[in-house]
Motif scaffolding. Sequence first.
Motif, PDB file in Angstrom:
ATOM      1  N   LYS A 227     -13.635   7.236 -14.712  1.00 30.92           N
ATOM      2  CA  LYS A 227     -13.723   7.216 -13.255  1.00 30.92           C
ATOM      3  C   LYS A 227     -12.547   6.483 -12.614  1.00 30.92           C
ATOM      4  N   HIS A 228     -11.733   5.793 -13.422  1.00 27.55           N
ATOM      5  CA  HIS A 228     -10.533   5.157 -12.860  1.00 27.55           C
ATOM      6  C   HIS A 228      -9.376   6.142 -12.772  1.00 27.55           C
ATOM      7  N   ARG A 229      -9.668   7.392 -12.917  1.00 30.55           N
ATOM      8  CA  ARG A 229      -8.684   8.488 -12.876  1.00 30.55           C
ATOM      9  C   ARG A 229      -7.658   8.370 -13.995  1.00 30.55           C
ATOM     10  N   SER A 255     -11.116  14.849 -12.178  1.00 25.44           N
ATOM     11  CA  SER A 255     -11.342  13.477 -11.719  1.00 25.44           C
ATOM     12  C   SER A 255     -12.536  13.410 -10.761  1.00 25.44           C
ATOM     13  N   SER A 259     -16.210  11.416 -11.750  1.00 24.29           N
ATOM     14  CA  SER A 259     -16.797  10.318 -10.986  1.00 24.29           C
ATOM     15  C   SER A 259     -18.258  10.623 -10.655  1.00 24.29           C
ATOM     16  N   THR A 262     -20.240  10.089 -13.980  1.00 24.25           N
ATOM     17  CA  THR A 262     -20.356   8.661 -14.311  1.00 24.25           C
ATOM     18  C   THR A 262     -21.450   8.011 -13.474  1.00 24.25           C
ATOM     19  N   GLU A 263     -21.463   8.376 -12.200  1.00 25.64           N
ATOM     20  CA  GLU A 263     -22.496   7.863 -11.300  1.00 25.64           C
ATOM     21  C   GLU A 263     -23.885   8.191 -11.838  1.00 25.64           C
TER      22      GLU A 263
END
Lengths: 414, 245
Positions: A227-229, A255, A259, A262-263
Motif C-alpha cells: 500500500k506504500h506504492r 496500486s 490499497s 490491504t484495507e
Amino acid sequence: MKDTPLSNCERQFLLKAVEEKKRVDGRQTYDYRNIKITFGTEYGCCIVDLGKTRILAQVSCELVPPKDSRPTEGILFFNLELSPMASPAFELGRQSELLVKLNRQLERCLRNSKCIDTESLCVISGEKVWQIRVDVHVLNHDGNLMDAASIAAIAALSHFRRPEVAIQGRDITVFTPEERDPIPLSIYHMPICVSFAFFQQGTYLLVDPCEREERVMDGLLVIAMNKHREICSIQSSGGIMLLKEQVLRCSKIASVKVSEITELINKALDNDKRARKEGGKFGFAESMPKERITALKKDEAPVEMTDVQDTANEIISRTEAQPDIVKVPSPVVPAPGTGQVGEGLLNTWGLEEEEDEEEEQHEKEEMSTGEVMVLSDSEEDDVVILNPDANKPKRLEGGSKKGVEAPKKQKTSH
Amino acid sequence: MAGVELLSDQGYRLDGRKASELRKVQARMGVFAQADGSAYIEQGNTKALAVVYGPHEVRGSRSRTMHDRAVINCQYSMATFSTAERKRRPHGDRKSSEMSLHLKQTFEAAVLTQLYPRSQIDIYVKILQSDGGNYSACVNAATLALVDAGIPMRDYVCACTAGFVEDTPLADLCHAEESGGGTTLALALLPRSRHIALVQMDARLHQDHLDMLMEAAAEACRGLSKVLDGVVRQHLQEVSVLTRD
C-alpha cells in the motif's frame, strides 16, 4: 484427466465480450470479484474467497538449524498445492508448469520483498531459528489463483502467532499458549499480487480474470505491490508483447487495487481480533454456516439493471419510428420470411392484427424476389417451396424456417 | 545494504563501470557441428552455451503437438561448477524449471512459430559460469543459436538486467550487485519494435521509479542488440569466405 476443451463458439463469445468491454459475470474491466477473508479457530489459518476461487492458507512453525549462508535469519518456506479437488485438470504429485509458476511467484512476492523480519525469527545464532512454513491449498479453481493465494498467504502470516521461547545458556524453552501468550510475526508491509489478463496482443486488458477468461487470454502480467506504492515483483508470462507504457499503466491500476485489498485484510484481522477478545464466536464454522444448505443456490448475476427501462423504451421507440423498413428491398431478404425473424427488422411476433398484412407483404416480396432466388445456388432451391398454391400457414412455417437459414446460405453462395 | 558500497561518490560501480555501462560481451556462433544451431556468449564473467535443434517432428508425447504452430521446448541448466558453492542438481529444481519456463515464453513470443505447424524446436541452454544476469545471458545465447539455426524470428531478442541504487539505475548487474538484495529487473526486449517479451522484477521499488528503471534496461538491451548484430554479421562474413569456391 485433461480439462474439457473450450468450444470455438464459447471462445469467440468470450473474446467478443472482451472487445465490447463486457464480462461474463457482469463486472467492469477493472473490477475485482467479491473478496471474503475468514480465519480459522487456530492462529495462522485463513480461507480466502475470490468469487468462486477458494484458497486455504495455513502457517506453521518449527525450530530448525539455519542455513549456512545466513546464520542469523529465520527461514520462510512457501508451498502451494493444486489438489485435484480444485479442478479436474490438476493432477496430484505432478510438477506442472502452473504449479512451478505459482510457487515461484508466491516466493518472490513474499520472500524477496522482505515483508517479514526474518532476523527476529533467530533464536540462537547459527544454531536454532524459526522456520515459518506457509502451506497454500487451492480448494476451488475459478481463475486468478495468484491473487487469491497471495492474499491468503499474507493474511495468514499476519494472523499467525508463534510460541514464545526463553533461552538460558544453551537451553531453549518453548512455552505453550497457556503459559505465555504467543507473539505475532513482525510484518513490515503486505505485498499483494494483482493479475492483468491481456487479449488480442495486448489491446484489451482485464483485472482479476475468471477461469473462462484465463482460458482465452493471450498473456498475463502479475504485479505485486504494497500500500506504500512500492512494487514488490513484476512478472509477465504467456508470450505476449507488451509496451513499457502498458506496464506503467498496469502498475497504476495495481496500486489502487492493492490499497483496497490491504484495507480489507486489516478489517478482517481486526474483526477476528475483536471476536477473540470478547470471547465471541469465531472460526470457519462461524463464518460460513449458511452455505451448507445453500451450496447449490445460484447467485444472481450482478447485471446492471438501472437503465433497463430506458433502454427498452428507446428500442421500442426506434422500431416504431421506422416501420417502413420492411418495404425497402434489402439484399438480405430475398428469401421469404427473412424479414420476420431475427433480422433486426420490425418484430411482428405476437402482433395478431398485423400478421395478415405482413404475410401479404411477404407474398409480394416472394413475387419480386423470385428471380433472385433462381440466381442463388441450387441448394437453396431444394429447400424453398415457392409454390403459390400452398396454404398460407404452411408457407409461413417454411418461410420462418428459411428465415433462420437464409442469411448463412446467402453468404456461402457469394 | 550489505555493507558494500554499490555506487561510489564518483559514480563508479564495484567493478569500475559507470552506471549505464555494460560488461564486455563476447560471442561466437556455430560452436557445435552436431546441432542445427549453437552459440556461446560471455557477458563479463557470466558464460552461457546455447544449442538449438529443430524444427523437427514432435518427440515424446504426441499430445503436445500444436496443429497451427511449433512447440518450443526449453531446458535450462547450470553446470555444477558454475557457482561458488558446488551445485548438487544441475537442473530440475524450482528455480531452473522457472527459468526454463521463462525462456520458453520469451521465445514463443519472438519466434515465428506459426511457420512450422506440428513441429518442435528444442533450445538447450547451459550456464558454465554464473556471475549475475543468468537469464539475460541465456536469452542472448539462445537468440544467436536460433539465428545460427536459421529459424525466423520477429527480431533479435535481447535481454538485460537493471538495478536501482541511490536513485540511479544500474545496467547489467554482476553477481555482487544482484545478491545485495536490491531491486533487480530483467527485461527481454525486441529492440526494433520496442516490444517487451518478458519482464520480471524482484524486491521493492517505488512505483515512481519504475519508468526510469525500465528505460535504463531497455537502453541496455538496445546496446546489446548492436553487439549481437555485429556478431551475426561477422559470423556470416567468415562463413561466406570459407564456403566460397
